[in-house]
Design a protein around this motif. Structure first.
Motif, PDB file in Angstrom:
ATOM      1  N   GLY A 197       0.815  -1.216   0.000  1.00 49.32           N
ATOM      2  CA  GLY A 197       0.000   0.000   0.000  1.00 49.32           C
ATOM      3  C   GLY A 197       0.846   1.262   0.000  1.00 49.32           C
ATOM      4  O   GLY A 197       2.041   1.240  -0.313  1.00 49.32           O
ATOM      5  N   ARG A 198       0.208   2.361   0.343  1.00 52.38           N
ATOM      6  CA  ARG A 198       0.899   3.651   0.301  1.00 52.38           C
ATOM      7  C   ARG A 198       1.983   3.719   1.367  1.00 52.38           C
ATOM      8  O   ARG A 198       1.940   3.042   2.393  1.00 52.38           O
ATOM      9  CB  ARG A 198      -0.107   4.783   0.493  1.00 52.38           C
ATOM     10  CG  ARG A 198      -0.771   4.822   1.863  1.00 52.38           C
ATOM     11  CD  ARG A 198      -1.748   5.986   1.960  1.00 52.38           C
ATOM     12  NE  ARG A 198      -2.370   6.070   3.273  1.00 52.38           N
ATOM     13  CZ  ARG A 198      -1.827   6.684   4.323  1.00 52.38           C
ATOM     14  NH1 ARG A 198      -0.638   7.264   4.190  1.00 52.38           N
ATOM     15  NH2 ARG A 198      -2.449   6.715   5.481  1.00 52.38           N
ATOM     16  N   ALA A 260       2.572  -8.664   4.827  1.00 53.34           N
ATOM     17  CA  ALA A 260       3.926  -8.322   4.404  1.00 53.34           C
ATOM     18  C   ALA A 260       4.129  -6.823   4.553  1.00 53.34           C
ATOM     19  O   ALA A 260       3.168  -6.047   4.561  1.00 53.34           O
ATOM     20  CB  ALA A 260       4.178  -8.757   2.964  1.00 53.34           C
ATOM     21  N   ALA A 261       5.379  -6.416   4.677  1.00 50.22           N
ATOM     22  CA  ALA A 261       5.688  -4.998   4.828  1.00 50.22           C
ATOM     23  C   ALA A 261       7.088  -4.730   4.309  1.00 50.22           C
ATOM     24  O   ALA A 261       7.932  -5.634   4.212  1.00 50.22           O
ATOM     25  CB  ALA A 261       5.566  -4.565   6.288  1.00 50.22           C
ATOM     26  N   HIS A 262       7.322  -3.460   3.989  1.00 51.95           N
ATOM     27  CA  HIS A 262       8.651  -2.993   3.615  1.00 51.95           C
ATOM     28  C   HIS A 262       8.963  -1.786   4.478  1.00 51.95           C
ATOM     29  O   HIS A 262       8.140  -0.872   4.605  1.00 51.95           O
ATOM     30  CB  HIS A 262       8.703  -2.616   2.136  1.00 51.95           C
ATOM     31  CG  HIS A 262      10.057  -2.157   1.692  1.00 51.95           C
ATOM     32  ND1 HIS A 262      11.075  -3.028   1.417  1.00 51.95           N
ATOM     33  CD2 HIS A 262      10.569  -0.914   1.490  1.00 51.95           C
ATOM     34  CE1 HIS A 262      12.148  -2.361   1.066  1.00 51.95           C
ATOM     35  NE2 HIS A 262      11.873  -1.063   1.107  1.00 51.95           N
ATOM     36  N   VAL A 263      10.147  -1.781   5.112  1.00 54.41           N
ATOM     37  CA  VAL A 263      10.530  -0.711   6.030  1.00 54.41           C
ATOM     38  C   VAL A 263      11.890  -0.174   5.605  1.00 54.41           C
ATOM     39  O   VAL A 263      12.815  -0.950   5.314  1.00 54.41           O
ATOM     40  CB  VAL A 263      10.596  -1.208   7.487  1.00 54.41           C
ATOM     41  CG1 VAL A 263      10.933  -0.064   8.429  1.00 54.41           C
ATOM     42  CG2 VAL A 263       9.272  -1.857   7.899  1.00 54.41           C
ATOM     43  N   ALA A 264      12.016   1.160   5.567  1.00 55.88           N
ATOM     44  CA  ALA A 264      13.274   1.782   5.154  1.00 55.88           C
ATOM     45  C   ALA A 264      13.582   2.972   6.055  1.00 55.88           C
ATOM     46  O   ALA A 264      12.684   3.587   6.647  1.00 55.88           O
ATOM     47  CB  ALA A 264      13.197   2.233   3.695  1.00 55.88           C
ATOM     48  N   ALA A 265      14.863   3.303   6.165  1.00 55.25           N
ATOM     49  CA  ALA A 265      15.310   4.431   6.973  1.00 55.25           C
ATOM     50  C   ALA A 265      16.595   4.986   6.366  1.00 55.25           C
ATOM     51  O   ALA A 265      17.174   4.404   5.449  1.00 55.25           O
ATOM     52  CB  ALA A 265      15.538   4.012   8.420  1.00 55.25           C
ATOM     53  N   ARG A 266      17.048   6.124   6.890  1.00 58.05           N
ATOM     54  CA  ARG A 266      18.276   6.732   6.393  1.00 58.05           C
ATOM     55  C   ARG A 266      19.528   6.090   6.970  1.00 58.05           C
ATOM     56  O   ARG A 266      20.628   6.340   6.479  1.00 58.05           O
ATOM     57  CB  ARG A 266      18.270   8.227   6.725  1.00 58.05           C
ATOM     58  CG  ARG A 266      17.169   9.017   6.019  1.00 58.05           C
ATOM     59  CD  ARG A 266      17.232  10.471   6.432  1.00 58.05           C
ATOM     60  NE  ARG A 266      16.169  11.259   5.793  1.00 58.05           N
ATOM     61  CZ  ARG A 266      15.937  12.539   6.054  1.00 58.05           C
ATOM     62  NH1 ARG A 266      16.702  13.185   6.948  1.00 58.05           N
ATOM     63  NH2 ARG A 266      14.959  13.172   5.449  1.00 58.05           N
ATOM     64  N   GLN A 267      19.362   5.314   8.019  1.00 59.24           N
ATOM     65  CA  GLN A 267      20.502   4.682   8.672  1.00 59.24           C
ATOM     66  C   GLN A 267      20.099   3.302   9.149  1.00 59.24           C
ATOM     67  O   GLN A 267      18.946   2.893   8.991  1.00 59.24           O
ATOM     68  CB  GLN A 267      20.961   5.538   9.856  1.00 59.24           C
ATOM     69  CG  GLN A 267      19.848   5.861  10.840  1.00 59.24           C
ATOM     70  CD  GLN A 267      20.224   6.959  11.809  1.00 59.24           C
ATOM     71  OE1 GLN A 267      21.274   7.580  11.689  1.00 59.24           O
ATOM     72  NE2 GLN A 267      19.363   7.213  12.785  1.00 59.24           N
TER      73      GLN A 267
END
Length: 311
Positions: A197-198, A260-267
């Protein structure tokens, strides 16, 4: 091998699994184990089979002992240790390995309590051996690493060391760790997508197994909990309730159901996997696993939280 079985096993109810070879790992230094637990385990197992190996280990010997035990291909693996040991053992067993019985031997005992309730480990073990049934245990994976209770991604995961310091009465250490966790808050948000999703943002995202939450119907979903404190007061409140209460009821928390999921960060992302702190890459995938491992439980075992909500 049948000649080694006690009459107790021969009289077990029809349909209970056949248990011949048992491997058990006991950490007598665990939070709720104590000296003599390995001998007590041997006494209990000797009444059910003549082919049981009980190994007493120290903290630095657990990983090697678990791998060696699984490599012997037992019918049942038992652990009497903390949450980290239970998580690793469940991962080693997986869906294709031996049955697993994680008994309560740590401080939090999240997985053992979910499967066996809060009674004595001796009673849980004897009940499972006498009239046990196989239960498929759900869980999830984060960047290929398994969890069976909950995974918390983001800075609030760093409140866990503060919680453990409080649990052991080290209040100054707890304060220092709490300050560190707060200092790392608000520097950058996690970006996450649920089921394609968004994209949303939050300070942290927790993924909770159906073993522990009734928020999502059935066992086909895990609960995704977004923690989004807007200022320091919110962060302190979430941190406090993560130490002592139900942080999912906090007003700065949003809950969803997903597979399911997708997780992102700068570090690099701090992560708490079933109580064990680790660091992940900046970009990770999370997936629900319906049959993560198979547990041997007694007939009086509590239902999963999701199932209990239907009763």
């Amino acid at each position: 091998m049948t000649d080694n079985l006690s009459p107790d096993l021969d009289r077990r109810p029809a349909g209970t699994p056949s248990i011949r070879r048992i491997a058990a790992i006991v950490n007598e230094a665990g939070g709720s184990v104590g000296a003599g637990a390995a001998d007590e385990m041997r006494t209990i197992l000797s009444a059910f089979t003549g082919d049981a190996e009980v190994v007493s280990v120290g903290p630095g010997e657990i990983v090697a002992a678990l791998r060696a035990a699984v490599d012997t291909n037992p019918d049942l693996l038992i652990t009497l240790a903390g949450d980290g040991t239970a998580r690793l053992a469940a991962e080693l067993c997986g869906a294709d390995g031996p049955l697993f019985a994680p008994l309560a031997g740590g401080t939090m005992n999240m997985l053992p309590y979910a499967l066996y309730g809060r009674g004595k480990w001796q009673d849980a073990l004897e009940s499972a051996l006498k009239a046990g049934r196989i239960r498929a245990a759900p869980g999830g994976s984060v960047a290929g690493r398994q969890f069976y209770v909950a995974a918390i991604l983001g800075a609030p995961a760093l409140w866990a060391p503060a919680r453990e310091a409080v649990r052991h009465g080290k209040l100054m250490l707890a304060l220092m760790r709490a300050r560190r966790a707060l200092a790392l808050s608000f520097k950058s948000k996690l970006r996450f997508e649920l089921d394609g999703g968004r994209t949303s943002k939050a300070e942290a995202v927790a993924f909770v197994s159906p073993l522990m939450t009734a928020a999502c119907a059935g066992e086909a979903y895990m609960e995704a909990v977004a923690l989004d404190p807007r200022h320091a007061a919110d962060a302190f409140r979430i941190g406090f309730t993560s130490l002592f209460g139900d942080w999912r009821s906090d007003p700065a928390v949003r809950s969803h159901c997903c597979k399911a999921a997708h997780v992102a960060a700068r570090q690099a992302i701090p992560c708490l996997l079933d109580g064990e702190l680790c660091r992940l890459d900046r970009d990770v995938d999370v997936a629900f696993v319906s049959n993560a491992f198979y547990a041997l439980v007694g007939p009086d075992a509590p239902p999963a939280a999701a199932d209990a909500a239907k009763l």
